[in-house]
Enzyme design. Structure first.
Site, PDB file in Angstrom:
ATOM      1  N   GLN A  53       1.907  -8.225  22.641  1.00 28.24           N
ATOM      2  CA  GLN A  53       0.214  -8.164  23.115  1.00 28.24           C
ATOM      3  C   GLN A  53      -0.572  -6.797  23.245  1.00 28.24           C
ATOM      4  O   GLN A  53      -1.673  -7.450  22.860  1.00 28.24           O
ATOM      5  CB  GLN A  53       0.739  -8.418  24.481  1.00 28.24           C
ATOM      6  CG  GLN A  53       0.920  -9.744  25.126  1.00 28.24           C
ATOM      7  CD  GLN A  53      -0.769 -10.538  24.877  1.00 28.24           C
ATOM      8  OE1 GLN A  53      -2.139 -10.011  25.013  1.00 28.24           O
ATOM      9  NE2 GLN A  53       0.292 -11.773  24.304  1.00 28.24           N
TER      10      GLN A  53
ATOM     11  N   GLU B 237      18.693 -12.259  22.694  1.00 23.74           N
ATOM     12  CA  GLU B 237      18.487 -13.813  22.434  1.00 23.74           C
ATOM     13  C   GLU B 237      18.985 -14.343  21.214  1.00 23.74           C
ATOM     14  O   GLU B 237      19.737 -15.455  21.213  1.00 23.74           O
ATOM     15  CB  GLU B 237      17.225 -14.357  22.119  1.00 23.74           C
ATOM     16  CG  GLU B 237      16.053 -13.572  22.655  1.00 23.74           C
ATOM     17  CD  GLU B 237      14.717 -13.694  22.271  1.00 23.74           C
ATOM     18  OE1 GLU B 237      13.851 -13.893  23.630  1.00 23.74           O
ATOM     19  OE2 GLU B 237      13.673 -13.064  21.328  1.00 23.74           O
TER      20      GLU B 237
ATOM     21  N   VAL C  15       0.564  -1.327  -0.288  1.00 23.38           N
ATOM     22  CA  VAL C  15      -0.339  -0.115  -0.544  1.00 23.38           C
ATOM     23  C   VAL C  15       0.300   1.349  -0.497  1.00 23.38           C
ATOM     24  O   VAL C  15       2.390   1.442   0.749  1.00 23.38           O
ATOM     25  CB  VAL C  15      -1.388  -0.521   1.007  1.00 23.38           C
ATOM     26  CG1 VAL C  15      -1.731   1.509   1.320  1.00 23.38           C
ATOM     27  CG2 VAL C  15      -1.962  -1.163   1.317  1.00 23.38           C
TER      28      VAL C  15
HETATM   29  C1  FAD Z   1      13.368 -10.027  15.927  1.00 26.26           C
HETATM   30  C2  FAD Z   1      11.735  -9.418  16.722  1.00 26.26           C
HETATM   31  C3  FAD Z   1      11.418  -9.662  17.416  1.00 26.26           C
HETATM   32  C4  FAD Z   1      10.739  -9.405  18.199  1.00 26.26           C
HETATM   33  N1  FAD Z   1      10.393 -10.325  19.842  1.00 26.26           N
HETATM   34  C5  FAD Z   1       9.327  -9.796  20.524  1.00 26.26           C
HETATM   35  C6  FAD Z   1       8.785 -10.733  21.655  1.00 26.26           C
HETATM   36  O1  FAD Z   1      10.145 -11.523  22.156  1.00 26.26           O
HETATM   37  N2  FAD Z   1       7.867 -10.608  22.175  1.00 26.26           N
HETATM   38  C7  FAD Z   1       7.169  -9.927  22.077  1.00 26.26           C
HETATM   39  O2  FAD Z   1       5.930  -9.752  22.685  1.00 26.26           O
HETATM   40  N3  FAD Z   1       7.354  -8.937  20.790  1.00 26.26           N
HETATM   41  C8  FAD Z   1       8.797  -9.078  19.801  1.00 26.26           C
HETATM   42  N4  FAD Z   1       9.027  -7.781  18.757  1.00 26.26           N
HETATM   43  C9  FAD Z   1       7.679  -7.062  18.529  1.00 26.26           C
HETATM   44  C10 FAD Z   1       6.623  -7.526  18.466  1.00 26.26           C
HETATM   45  O3  FAD Z   1       6.463  -8.713  17.077  1.00 26.26           O
HETATM   46  C11 FAD Z   1       5.505  -6.324  17.609  1.00 26.26           C
HETATM   47  O4  FAD Z   1       5.551  -5.970  18.760  1.00 26.26           O
HETATM   48  C12 FAD Z   1       4.870  -6.841  16.767  1.00 26.26           C
HETATM   49  O5  FAD Z   1       4.279  -7.641  15.721  1.00 26.26           O
HETATM   50  C13 FAD Z   1       3.925  -5.745  16.204  1.00 26.26           C
HETATM   51  O6  FAD Z   1       2.388  -6.227  15.458  1.00 26.26           O
HETATM   52  P1  FAD Z   1       1.980  -5.428  14.739  1.00 26.26           P
HETATM   53  O7  FAD Z   1       0.505  -6.294  13.781  1.00 26.26           O
HETATM   54  O8  FAD Z   1       1.669  -4.056  14.876  1.00 26.26           O
HETATM   55  O9  FAD Z   1       2.876  -5.533  13.073  1.00 26.26           O
HETATM   56  P2  FAD Z   1       3.715  -6.763  12.542  1.00 26.26           P
HETATM   57  O10 FAD Z   1       3.451  -7.827  12.934  1.00 26.26           O
HETATM   58  O11 FAD Z   1       4.594  -5.804  12.004  1.00 26.26           O
HETATM   59  O12 FAD Z   1       2.829  -6.167  11.046  1.00 26.26           O
HETATM   60  C14 FAD Z   1       2.856  -5.563   9.839  1.00 26.26           C
HETATM   61  C15 FAD Z   1       2.313  -6.029   8.735  1.00 26.26           C
HETATM   62  O13 FAD Z   1       2.605  -5.205   7.690  1.00 26.26           O
HETATM   63  C16 FAD Z   1       3.180  -5.172   6.320  1.00 26.26           C
HETATM   64  N5  FAD Z   1       2.696  -4.306   5.866  1.00 26.26           N
HETATM   65  C17 FAD Z   1       3.842  -3.240   6.444  1.00 26.26           C
HETATM   66  N6  FAD Z   1       4.198  -1.980   5.362  1.00 26.26           N
HETATM   67  C18 FAD Z   1       2.666  -2.156   4.620  1.00 26.26           C
HETATM   68  C19 FAD Z   1       3.063  -1.812   3.680  1.00 26.26           C
HETATM   69  N7  FAD Z   1       3.198  -0.778   3.104  1.00 26.26           N
HETATM   70  N8  FAD Z   1       1.498  -2.402   2.465  1.00 26.26           N
HETATM   71  C20 FAD Z   1       1.366  -3.814   2.790  1.00 26.26           C
HETATM   72  N9  FAD Z   1       1.681  -4.454   3.993  1.00 26.26           N
HETATM   73  C21 FAD Z   1       2.858  -3.352   4.999  1.00 26.26           C
HETATM   74  C22 FAD Z   1       4.213  -6.287   7.001  1.00 26.26           C
HETATM   75  O14 FAD Z   1       4.465  -6.265   5.656  1.00 26.26           O
HETATM   76  C23 FAD Z   1       3.609  -7.057   7.976  1.00 26.26           C
HETATM   77  O15 FAD Z   1       2.546  -7.896   8.257  1.00 26.26           O
HETATM   78  C24 FAD Z   1       9.572  -8.462  18.121  1.00 26.26           C
HETATM   79  C25 FAD Z   1       9.931  -7.913  16.999  1.00 26.26           C
HETATM   80  C26 FAD Z   1      10.793  -8.160  15.902  1.00 26.26           C
HETATM   81  C27 FAD Z   1      11.322  -7.864  15.332  1.00 26.26           C
END
Ligand code: FAD
Length: 424
Positions: free
Chosen positions: A323, A174, A83
């Site tokens: 969470q 980790e 997007v």
């Molecule tokens: C390496 C790593 C380790 C982590 N470890 C932990 C942990 O141990 N415990 C914990 O609680 N949290 C952890 N986190 C954090 C956790 O993963 C995030 O807080 C969580 O994923 C946030 O969820 P979200 O749905 O907001 O975003 P996300 O899960 O990041 O999802 C965003 C989605 O949007 C899509 N996207 C983004 N921009 C666009 C666009 N312009 N067009 C189309 N698609 C798009 C991406 O492809 C993705 O699928 C970790 C994060 C990372 C990177």
């Protein structure tokens, strides 16, 4: 993009991460059309990316097809696309595959890696935000160990066997623990001609302790666990450069390395088009009210990492972890149901279930309310929680099997260079 026209309200979601998925799950029985966009056709379980990077798990254990999650939903449409722009005046989004109008828009785009404007680091280091990036790291680690094995020059061998990680948050800790275990469990057996002592794992952190977001008690425990595994920890050190051959810090330290993993920060991943007043520019997060509605808009919402909801208890917004994203998605989904049935929305309240990080075999740390502990019990709890939250029954079974096998055999079975990493 072949989305059927509809008389029902069309809800467009950008992002199939934790927040987007938990939002859509609440709408299964509602009379709405749901359209989900993601640049990948799968959901990524980011907390276990480090296991893919360090050859502990195959990527299909931590990724799950988005279409499969919602296959039983009647008016649900997934499109794999980027997007690129939001036009809030016309209620239209532009994507890499065309444009679509919406009645409601939910932005759940998460974060991207933050290199703090350092071009060299962005060009030469290895970020770990996506499955392809985790696979790149896996290949590079294994390629560099192979290169060390065939090198007779001590200096270049050390560069190949020095692994440097920026950032001692949960991800950095980790990764460091897993690499140190790789040295003990794999290097010494698979590479008998290599001197295992030449492999070093360096963890560099700008603050004065590891795991800065967690309590001091568990931070100290994690520090001890890492040292026991042989990880060299450098606190109060800010990285200034990485030219592809050596990492340098502002206090003058130099770490020659061919593998530099950047786990030192993320920033929001907003989509252009939302007015500047609704975005906190410094952190790239949308300001939302207690109902996750983006400030200044009536039909645009933001969830999870990309949203910042300032409350009395969380004046700087909720932590950017899974969470809050899951809970916000669930709350907003329920609120949409309420709205569709003529009821008032309810404000979001975060329930903090605690934080945990693992350092290695039998070594994890946990903060839950007033409880702070570490060791084997914490490790089993960490494994149970991660298995529980993995998306998909198959993924849970495969991961459980792999972990049990690795535990018994001190193994990391996925140490395969399938697609060699080549720097562009
Ligand atoms: C390496 C790593 C380790 C982590 N470890 C932990 C942990 O141990 N415990 C914990 O609680 N949290 C952890 N986190 C954090 C956790 O993963 C995030 O807080 C969580 O994923 C946030 O969820 P979200 O749905 O907001 O975003 P996300 O899960 O990041 O999802 C965003 C989605 O949007 C899509 N996207 C983004 N921009 C666009 C666009 N312009 N067009 C189309 N698609 C798009 C991406 O492809 C993705 O699928 C970790 C994060 C990372 C990177």
């Amino acid at each position: 993009m072949n989305i059927p026209e509809t008389n029902l309200p069309r809800i467009v979601i950008i992002g199939g991460g934790f927040a987007g998925i938990s939002f859509i799950k609440q709408l299964k029985k509602e009379k709405v059309q749901v359209v989900l966009f993601d640049r990948h056709n799968y959901h990524t379980f980011q907390p276990l990316l480090y296991q893919v990077s360090t050859a502990g798990l195959e990527p299909d254990s931590i990724a799950y097809p988005l279409r499969k999650i919602f296959r039983k939903y009647s008016d649900f449409h997934f499109r794999m696309a980027e997007v690129e722009q939001i036009n809030p005046k016309e209620n239209i989004i532009s994507t890499s595959i065309g444009t679509l109008n919406f009645d409601y828009l939910v932005i759940a785009t998460g974060t991207r890696t933050n290199f703090f404007g350092n071009e060299n680091i962005s060009k030469n280091s290895m970020p770990m935000k996506t499955v392809p990036q985790a696979l790149n790291i896996r290949s590079l680690i294994l390629q560099n160990i192979e290169a060390a094995d065939r090198s007779r020059d001590e200096e270049s061998r050390r560069r190949f066997l020095n692994f440097v990680i920026a950032g001692a948050g949960p991800t950095g800790v980790e990764l460091a623990g897993a690499l140190a275990e790789f040295k003990k469990g794999i290097l010494e057996h698979d590479y008998p001609e290599l001197n295992g002592d030449e492999m070093e794992v360096h963890l560099i952190e700008g603050q004065d302790r590891v795991l800065p977001p967690m309590s001091e008690i568990v931070s100290k425990k994690a520090h001890r666990f890492l040292e026991k595994l042989g990880v060299q920890i450098h606190l109060r050190s800010l990285i200034s450069d990485y030219d592809g051959t050596a990492v340098t810090t502002k206090d003058g330290k130099i770490f020659p390395t061919a593998t530099f993993i950047w786990a030192a920060g993320v920033t929001g991943a907003p989509v252009p088009g939302i007015k500047a007043e609704s975005l906190i520019e410094r952190i790239h997060r949308y300001k939302v009210d207690p109902f996750n509605k983006v400030e200044g808009y009536e039909n645009i919402y933001a969830l999870g990492d990309i949203a910042i909801m300032e409350t009395e208890e969380y004046p700087k917004g909720h932590p950017q972890v899974a969470q809050p994203a899951i809970q916000q998605g669930k709350r907003l989904g329920k609120n949409f149901s309420r709205m569709l049935h003529g009821k008032k929305m309810e404000p979001f309240e975060y329930f903090d279930k605690g934080t945990m990080a693992t350092v290695g075999r039998n070594k994890a740390v946990v903060d839950i309310g007033k409880l702070h502990f570490g060791g084997a019990v914490a490790w089993f709890l960490w494994m149970f929680v991660h298995l529980w939250f993995l998306v998909g029954f198959r993924n849970r079974v495969v991961t459980f099997f792999n972990w049990t096998y690795n535990y018994i055999n001190y193994d990391r079975a996925a140490r395969l260079i399938i697609r060699p990493f080549r720097r562009k």
